[in-house]
Every structure is written in C-alpha cells, then in structure tokens.
Scaffold this motif. Structure first.
Motif, PDB file in Angstrom:
ATOM      1  N   ASN A  85       0.813  -1.202   0.000  1.00 46.45           N
ATOM      2  CA  ASN A  85       0.000   0.000   0.000  1.00 46.45           C
ATOM      3  C   ASN A  85       0.855   1.263   0.000  1.00 46.45           C
ATOM      4  O   ASN A  85       2.002   1.244  -0.444  1.00 46.45           O
ATOM      5  N   SER A  86       0.310   2.349   0.483  1.00 47.25           N
ATOM      6  CA  SER A  86       1.022   3.620   0.497  1.00 47.25           C
ATOM      7  C   SER A  86       1.048   4.200   1.899  1.00 47.25           C
ATOM      8  O   SER A  86       0.143   3.991   2.703  1.00 47.25           O
ATOM      9  N   GLN A  87       2.101   4.941   2.158  1.00 47.00           N
ATOM     10  CA  GLN A  87       2.283   5.583   3.455  1.00 47.00           C
ATOM     11  C   GLN A  87       1.172   6.585   3.738  1.00 47.00           C
ATOM     12  O   GLN A  87       0.654   6.662   4.852  1.00 47.00           O
ATOM     13  N   GLY A  88       0.799   7.346   2.711  1.00 51.66           N
ATOM     14  CA  GLY A  88      -0.226   8.364   2.903  1.00 51.66           C
ATOM     15  C   GLY A  88      -1.572   7.782   3.262  1.00 51.66           C
ATOM     16  O   GLY A  88      -2.253   8.258   4.181  1.00 51.66           O
ATOM     17  N   ALA A  89      -1.974   6.747   2.526  1.00 47.72           N
ATOM     18  CA  ALA A  89      -3.271   6.125   2.810  1.00 47.72           C
ATOM     19  C   ALA A  89      -3.292   5.505   4.198  1.00 47.72           C
ATOM     20  O   ALA A  89      -4.270   5.652   4.946  1.00 47.72           O
ATOM     21  N   LEU A  90      -2.223   4.809   4.566  1.00 46.38           N
ATOM     22  CA  LEU A  90      -2.182   4.168   5.883  1.00 46.38           C
ATOM     23  C   LEU A  90      -2.165   5.201   7.005  1.00 46.38           C
ATOM     24  O   LEU A  90      -2.706   4.960   8.093  1.00 46.38           O
ATOM     25  N   SER A  91      -1.589   6.372   6.739  1.00 49.44           N
ATOM     26  CA  SER A  91      -1.535   7.405   7.778  1.00 49.44           C
ATOM     27  C   SER A  91      -2.914   7.960   8.109  1.00 49.44           C
ATOM     28  O   SER A  91      -3.102   8.568   9.169  1.00 49.44           O
ATOM     29  N   ILE A  97       2.179   6.899  11.169  1.00 50.17           N
ATOM     30  CA  ILE A  97       2.859   6.484   9.940  1.00 50.17           C
ATOM     31  C   ILE A  97       3.299   7.702   9.135  1.00 50.17           C
ATOM     32  O   ILE A  97       4.355   7.702   8.483  1.00 50.17           O
ATOM     33  N   GLY A  98       2.502   8.751   9.171  1.00 49.45           N
ATOM     34  CA  GLY A  98       2.814   9.946   8.400  1.00 49.45           C
ATOM     35  C   GLY A  98       4.116  10.605   8.796  1.00 49.45           C
ATOM     36  O   GLY A  98       4.726  11.331   7.998  1.00 49.45           O
ATOM     37  N   LEU A  99       4.598  10.361  10.025  1.00 46.49           N
ATOM     38  CA  LEU A  99       5.820  10.996  10.492  1.00 46.49           C
ATOM     39  C   LEU A  99       7.055  10.513   9.738  1.00 46.49           C
ATOM     40  O   LEU A  99       8.079  11.200   9.724  1.00 46.49           O
ATOM     41  N   ARG A 127       0.828   0.093  16.553  1.00 37.73           N
ATOM     42  CA  ARG A 127      -0.266   1.047  16.373  1.00 37.73           C
ATOM     43  C   ARG A 127      -1.225   0.578  15.281  1.00 37.73           C
ATOM     44  O   ARG A 127      -2.446   0.716  15.402  1.00 37.73           O
ATOM     45  N   ALA A 128      -0.684   0.002  14.214  1.00 35.19           N
ATOM     46  CA  ALA A 128      -1.534  -0.486  13.123  1.00 35.19           C
ATOM     47  C   ALA A 128      -2.425  -1.629  13.603  1.00 35.19           C
ATOM     48  O   ALA A 128      -3.601  -1.720  13.214  1.00 35.19           O
ATOM     49  N   GLN A 129      -1.884  -2.496  14.450  1.00 32.47           N
ATOM     50  CA  GLN A 129      -2.683  -3.615  14.945  1.00 32.47           C
ATOM     51  C   GLN A 129      -3.864  -3.132  15.781  1.00 32.47           C
ATOM     52  O   GLN A 129      -4.933  -3.757  15.782  1.00 32.47           O
ATOM     53  N   PRO A 168      -3.015  11.082  -0.608  1.00 26.41           N
ATOM     54  CA  PRO A 168      -3.931  11.347   0.510  1.00 26.41           C
ATOM     55  C   PRO A 168      -3.193  11.235   1.837  1.00 26.41           C
ATOM     56  O   PRO A 168      -3.366  10.300   2.612  1.00 26.41           O
ATOM     57  N   ASP A 169      -2.345  12.215   2.088  1.00 26.33           N
ATOM     58  CA  ASP A 169      -1.409  12.171   3.208  1.00 26.33           C
ATOM     59  C   ASP A 169      -1.312  13.573   3.795  1.00 26.33           C
ATOM     60  O   ASP A 169      -0.850  14.503   3.130  1.00 26.33           O
ATOM     61  N   GLN A 170      -1.751  13.742   5.034  1.00 22.81           N
ATOM     62  CA  GLN A 170      -1.764  15.061   5.639  1.00 22.81           C
ATOM     63  C   GLN A 170      -0.369  15.653   5.749  1.00 22.81           C
ATOM     64  O   GLN A 170      -0.193  16.875   5.677  1.00 22.81           O
ATOM     65  N   MET A 171       0.654  14.798   5.920  1.00 16.90           N
ATOM     66  CA  MET A 171       2.017  15.305   6.003  1.00 16.90           C
ATOM     67  C   MET A 171       2.420  15.979   4.688  1.00 16.90           C
ATOM     68  O   MET A 171       3.004  17.075   4.680  1.00 16.90           O
ATOM     69  N   SER A 172       2.106  15.330   3.565  1.00 17.17           N
ATOM     70  CA  SER A 172       2.433  15.919   2.265  1.00 17.17           C
ATOM     71  C   SER A 172       1.706  17.240   2.071  1.00 17.17           C
ATOM     72  O   SER A 172       2.275  18.220   1.573  1.00 17.17           O
ATOM     73  N   VAL A 173       0.441  17.262   2.456  1.00 18.82           N
ATOM     74  CA  VAL A 173      -0.339  18.492   2.347  1.00 18.82           C
ATOM     75  C   VAL A 173       0.301  19.593   3.193  1.00 18.82           C
ATOM     76  O   VAL A 173       0.450  20.741   2.742  1.00 18.82           O
TER      77      VAL A 173
END
Length: 321
Positions: A85-91, A97-99, A127-129, A168-173
């Motif tokens: 998958n992608s870091q942004g979606a998982l965050s 994850i976004g960090l 955290r994901a679990q 779709p990643d708040q960090m990128s935004v």
C-alpha cells in the motif's frame, strides 16, 4: 468514493467466494515495470513455495481492487488478505505512519530502511494492529521530487501559488502548504488524467513512479527537491493474520522481507538511472536550493512535534539529525 467502494467490495467478495480458502489475495496499485509490481509477484511466489504449494496467491495489480484507501478497508474487512500500500493512505488510519514523511528527514533511502526495520517499525506495527491491520514490513517508495507542466521550481518562491497533487497524506499536504502552494490529495491512479485536464500545475513523486506512470510525458519539468521520503507498507488484515498458524505467519514475514530486499534495490537502481533516461526523452531537470526548502518547511516539524513529541524526536535521532 462511497459508490466506488461498494463496487470494489462487491467485486472482491465475489472473487473471494470463487477461490478456495487457501488462496490469498494480494492487491496493490502499481503497473507493470514498477518495483512494487515486480515485488508483489515475487511475494506470491515466495509465500506459495514456503507453504509447500498448499497456499497460492492471486495478485491484483494496477488498482483493480480500488485505490489504496479502499484496499486498506478491504484488508480490515477480510475481503483481501494483503496489500502493498502507500504511506499516505495508511496514515489516515494510523497517523503516526505519516511521520516517516517529515520534510527532509531522510537524505537517502538506506537510512529510512534501517530505521523502519528497527524499533520504529515495530512501534508503527503495534499502532496499526490497534486499528485492525498488521504491518508485515516496509518496502520502498523513494525520495520525492516535484514535476511541473511548464517550469522548474528551484526555490520556494518559484513553487508558491502552484496547484499540486499530493497523495492522501496530511504530512504531504502540510509540506506544500508551508511552501505556499495549493495542494490537493488525489489517488495515484487518477493523477495522469487530472494533470492532462489541467486540474493541477504539477505533482510530486519519486522518479520511479513518475516514469512508470508516464507522468514525465505530461509534466516535463522536474526539480530534484528531495523534500520527503515515503515507504510502501505491506499490510495484512489482522483478522486473516491472527487466523494463521506460526508457520504461515513466518512465511508471510519471510516473503515480505525477501521480496522487499529485491524491491528496495530495484527501486534505488531505477531511480539512480532515470534522470538520464528521462532527459533523453525530453525532460528538463533542475536542482533545488536545499537550504531554502528546508527553512521553508521547518514549521511542519514544529507542528507535528506538538502532537507526537517523543516519536518526532526518536525519528530525528534515528535519522542522524
């Protein structure tokens, strides 16, 4: 989005019902030639071999099971088993994850790999679990750069006011808001069409993704900003994972690690050679003013340090900052 997700769920439910219980569905969003595509095929081969042929894997590439967010939803629901998958979606599900994508945190992928393979990766998995997902490992999604329809952007002043697509990643935004642009998230599969229709002036991605999706044929000006690293988390639905015995769990982890070594190396080699390839295809490259970009994005660290002070500090220390 809601209607599309219902269609995806109906499709994957039908597929899951059509296969035996020992057939695994691994879904991802990349096209042939991309390291993620190649590694997913390798994962399927390794997992099946590890189980002695008792289990087989159906690989669903090119977002045929929906975009990254939809695939994560399907994994949580037990409709698919694994997604690269992608870091942004998982965050969106696991904010920590976004960090990984804090601006200019990692100057080279190898540093990020070492961090994610250690205690930081274990913390993010825990955290994901809690959210119903199991991180099997982190593949590579490279150092990201900016491509533009009509110009290079060597300084933050050059990029100000730009309409840019982000994942779709708040960090990128947050990074591109700090740079004075107008960022908007969009799924990767929709990006080429959006660029061609003029919705955006440009976008940002690692060179491997830019090339494999032929985005360089649309945005022919690339600035090597190196503003962010992103990973490719390989994620399993926790319900499926918890139902596996220890041997099958080991097979999944070993397949992820071995395919990941190949994927990381392939990603790095492709990225290292792509500038010359794309220049030969008419792309104009420019170097970014690194210090100016770092200074412009410093407020992003300050904002995230307020919410996640210990993890931000741990990441900076692990990255050698």
């Amino acid at each position: 989005m809601k209607t599309q997700l219902l269609v995806v769920l109906a499709t994957t439910t039908a597929l899951a019902g059509a296969v035996r219980a020992d057939e695994i569905i691994l879904a991802h969003g990349e096209n042939p030639g991309n390291p993620r595509f190649v590694a997913a095929e390798k994962w399927a081969e390794l997992y099946s071999a590890c189980t002695g042929g008792a289990d087989t894997v159906n690989v669903a590439p090119s977002a045929t099971m929906g975009d990254d967010v939809e695939m994560l939803t399907s994994a949580t629901a037990g409709i698919i088993n694994v997604t690269a998958n992608s870091q942004g979606a998982l965050s969106q599900i696991v904010p920590e994850i976004g960090l990984i994508g804090l601006p200019f945190l990692f100057d080279k992928p190898e540093t990020a790999w070492a961090v994610l393979d250690g205690e930081v990766g274990q913390l993010l998995d825990a955290r994901a679990q809690e959210a119903g997902l199991k991180i099997l490992g982190f593949w590579d999604n490279g150092i990201r750069h900016v491509s533009h329809m009509s110009k290079t952007v060597p300084t933050p002043a050059d990029i100000a006011g730009m309409k840019i697509r982000t994942p779709p990643d708040q960090m990128s935004v947050a990074i591109f808001e700090a740079l004075g642009t107008s960022p908007a998230p969009l799924s990767f599969s929709e990006l080429p069409t959006a660029l061609q229709s003029g919705v955006f002036d440009g976008q940002e991605n690692p060179l491997t993704n830019i090339y494999s999706a032929k985005i360089h044929e649309i945005t022919k000006f690339i600035t090597l900003t190196g503003h962010q690293y992103q990973s490719t988390p390989v994620v399993a639905g926790l319900v499926w994972w918890s139902g596996l015995d220890g041997a099958h769990q080991d097979c999944a982890l070993k397949a992820t690690a071995e395919a990941g070594q190949m994927q990381r190396q392939m990603s790095k080699e492709q990225s290292d050679g792509l500038r010359a390839t794309m220049e030969g295809e008419g792309v104009t490259f420019a170097e970014a003013d690194h210090a100016a970009y770092v200074a412009a994005t410093a407020p992003v660290y300050e904002a995230y340090a307020k919410s996640f002070p210990e993890l931000v500090e741990a990441l900076k220390t692990a990255a050698g900052q």
